[in-house]
Design an enzyme around this catalytic site. Sequence first.
Site, PDB file in Angstrom:
ATOM      1  N   HIS A 162       3.624 -11.850  -6.399  1.00  0.00           N
ATOM      2  CA  HIS A 162       2.965 -11.647  -7.364  1.00  0.00           C
ATOM      3  C   HIS A 162       3.175 -11.075  -8.730  1.00  0.00           C
ATOM      4  O   HIS A 162       4.659 -11.404  -9.405  1.00  0.00           O
ATOM      5  CB  HIS A 162       3.252  -9.721  -6.721  1.00  0.00           C
ATOM      6  CG  HIS A 162       2.233  -9.174  -7.311  1.00  0.00           C
ATOM      7  ND1 HIS A 162       2.195  -8.337  -8.031  1.00  0.00           N
ATOM      8  CD2 HIS A 162       1.221  -8.891  -5.896  1.00  0.00           C
ATOM      9  CE1 HIS A 162       0.834  -7.232  -7.931  1.00  0.00           C
ATOM     10  NE2 HIS A 162       0.282  -7.895  -7.100  1.00  0.00           N
ATOM     11  N   ASP A 172      11.409  -8.438  -4.009  1.00  0.00           N
ATOM     12  CA  ASP A 172      10.511  -7.378  -4.207  1.00  0.00           C
ATOM     13  C   ASP A 172      10.116  -6.581  -2.740  1.00  0.00           C
ATOM     14  O   ASP A 172       9.654  -7.915  -1.562  1.00  0.00           O
ATOM     15  CB  ASP A 172       9.800  -8.391  -4.466  1.00  0.00           C
ATOM     16  CG  ASP A 172       7.705  -7.555  -4.862  1.00  0.00           C
ATOM     17  OD1 ASP A 172       7.657  -6.552  -4.009  1.00  0.00           O
ATOM     18  OD2 ASP A 172       7.295  -8.246  -4.917  1.00  0.00           O
ATOM     19  N   GLN A 201       5.761  -5.935   0.383  1.00  0.00           N
ATOM     20  CA  GLN A 201       5.142  -6.462   1.933  1.00  0.00           C
ATOM     21  C   GLN A 201       5.869  -5.554   3.210  1.00  0.00           C
ATOM     22  O   GLN A 201       6.313  -6.071   4.113  1.00  0.00           O
ATOM     23  CB  GLN A 201       5.016  -7.775   2.078  1.00  0.00           C
ATOM     24  CG  GLN A 201       3.552  -7.298   0.754  1.00  0.00           C
ATOM     25  CD  GLN A 201       2.343  -6.681   0.933  1.00  0.00           C
ATOM     26  OE1 GLN A 201       2.425  -5.907   2.252  1.00  0.00           O
ATOM     27  NE2 GLN A 201       1.454  -6.285   0.400  1.00  0.00           N
ATOM     28  N   LYS A 233       1.983   1.132   0.198  1.00  0.00           N
ATOM     29  CA  LYS A 233       1.989  -0.104   1.117  1.00  0.00           C
ATOM     30  C   LYS A 233       2.480   0.376   2.250  1.00  0.00           C
ATOM     31  O   LYS A 233       2.521  -0.390   3.510  1.00  0.00           O
ATOM     32  CB  LYS A 233       1.868  -1.181   0.867  1.00  0.00           C
ATOM     33  CG  LYS A 233       1.562  -1.608  -0.802  1.00  0.00           C
ATOM     34  CD  LYS A 233       2.039  -2.714  -1.037  1.00  0.00           C
ATOM     35  CE  LYS A 233       0.936  -3.137  -2.474  1.00  0.00           C
ATOM     36  NZ  LYS A 233       0.943  -4.335  -2.839  1.00  0.00           N
ATOM     37  N   CYS A 266      -3.398 -11.883  -7.116  1.00  0.00           N
ATOM     38  CA  CYS A 266      -2.054 -11.063  -7.942  1.00  0.00           C
ATOM     39  C   CYS A 266      -1.087 -12.198  -7.832  1.00  0.00           C
ATOM     40  O   CYS A 266      -0.148 -11.851  -8.615  1.00  0.00           O
ATOM     41  CB  CYS A 266      -1.572  -9.565  -7.857  1.00  0.00           C
ATOM     42  SG  CYS A 266      -2.851  -8.401  -8.390  1.00  0.00           S
TER      43      CYS A 266
HETATM   44  C1  LIG Z   1       1.638  -4.972  -4.125  1.00  0.00           C
HETATM   45  C2  LIG Z   1       2.500  -6.022  -4.511  1.00  0.00           C
HETATM   46  C3  LIG Z   1       3.237  -5.718  -5.319  1.00  0.00           C
HETATM   47  C4  LIG Z   1       2.232  -4.124  -6.578  1.00  0.00           C
HETATM   48  O1  LIG Z   1       2.945  -2.999  -6.000  1.00  0.00           O
HETATM   49  P1  LIG Z   1       1.664  -1.880  -6.853  1.00  0.00           P
HETATM   50  O2  LIG Z   1       2.169  -0.744  -6.540  1.00  0.00           O
HETATM   51  O3  LIG Z   1       1.156  -2.516  -7.719  1.00  0.00           O
HETATM   52  O4  LIG Z   1       3.669  -1.873  -7.903  1.00  0.00           O
HETATM   53  C5  LIG Z   1       4.317  -6.624  -5.756  1.00  0.00           C
HETATM   54  N1  LIG Z   1       4.943  -6.871  -4.901  1.00  0.00           N
HETATM   55  C6  LIG Z   1       3.879  -7.464  -3.430  1.00  0.00           C
HETATM   56  C7  LIG Z   1       4.813  -8.799  -3.235  1.00  0.00           C
HETATM   57  C8  LIG Z   1       3.024  -6.387  -3.869  1.00  0.00           C
HETATM   58  O5  LIG Z   1       2.190  -6.943  -3.081  1.00  0.00           O
END
Ligand SMILES: *Cc1c(COP(=O)(O)O)cnc(C)c1O
Length: 407
Positions: A125, A202, A205, A228, A365
């Site tokens: 992302h 990260d 997800q 999320k 993104c």
């Molecule tokens: C949504 C997402 C982000 C960014 O999250 P924010 O809530 O916009 O800060 C980063 N990495 C992944 C894999 C995402 O799905």
Amino acid sequence: MSDLDPYALRPDFPILSREIHGKPLVYLDNAATSQKPFAVLNASRDYYESYNSNIHRGVHHLAQCATAGHEKARETIANHLNATRPEEIIFTSGTTDAINIVASSLGRSNRLKAGDEIIISGLEHHSNTVPWQMLCERLGITLRVIPVFDDGTLDLVTYDSMLSERTALVAVSHISNAFGTVNNVIHICSQAEKHGALSLIDGAQSIPHQHIDLKVIGCDFYVFSGHKVYAPTGIGILFGRYDLLCELPPPRGGGEMIREVTFENTTYNDPPFKYEAGTPNIEGAIALATALDYVNNIGIDRISAHEHRLIQKAAERISALDGVTLYGPSDRAGALSFGFSGIHHYDLGTLLDQMGFALRTGHHCCQPLMARFGITGTLRASFAAYNTNEEVEQLGEALEKALRMLR
Ligand SMILES: *Cc1c(COP(=O)(O)O)cnc(C)c1O
């Protein structure tokens, strides 16, 4: 383990009963943000209605209740992730904020020097790309990228060969928001450690779709966004290994992060407070812990299995459509990305919206990933615990109808 019944959960989510353009809402944009159950909405409301106060500094009763709620939330989250101690959990405003905090603190530390390398992957992302680019530019560090195979998985043999004593940090997503690829983060982190590099996962997800045990993953940092995983926007988590959090300099200055301030000199508080300058999102922290309790009451493994069945069914249904390309490996989590030859994803998304379907179109993104596949974007259906087989079938029918209109 009994199968999850999404129809039993749907009444918990008030938004799911609304209509869009006169059609029942079919919400399949969960990778962008999830909907919120009453339990979470009520936790936020209850906070403001009955114990809103600033935390940590007050002697009065409300301040003590708010502080207790906020710190209890930290414990709940630490337990959920199997962190060693609650002090390893830092409240942030989201994934992006958490990654920027790590980049900022590392950038001020003596762990990075010109000539070092930071490794990310081709699936990342923008929020796990741009902060590292900015840091690399500032410090004369090289950003290297693990290549992506045609099936949307990472080339980990090349990754192994990229690691060296120059590698300072490896920052990779657990699950790709664009393609649903599940990365072998255990391998990625253990290889990083062997080369003396730090690792950041990260988890934006993975937190909604998988059981997370940080001791099994073995990362130094793990970050995610509350919104999320059924919690509100504006709250997120940075997990950091305690000794690292002690060692690194604070990312920003202000109230709460200090021990003692004079105009000549300031000493810093211990983690986690050293990383939490200013009044935090108190209600968000409490609502996030409530959301994780909600998930645990259902059982994350049941949610995971349910979503897996939906995504398999959606992949089968959609792969039968004329001119379709499905992106990512056959074993996906959370999201299914696809496109149709000669049809722009935006046109299809717009027609689907008219039929009540919320799907994401575009680059998600992940512009470098789209460039790797020579496309400008995809259509993405992404799933949560409350989605049903019926919705998957309806999506198949809606796509057929929309394709007939566009061809
Ligand atoms: C949504 C997402 C982000 C960014 O999250 P924010 O809530 O916009 O800060 C980063 N990495 C992944 C894999 C995402 O799905």
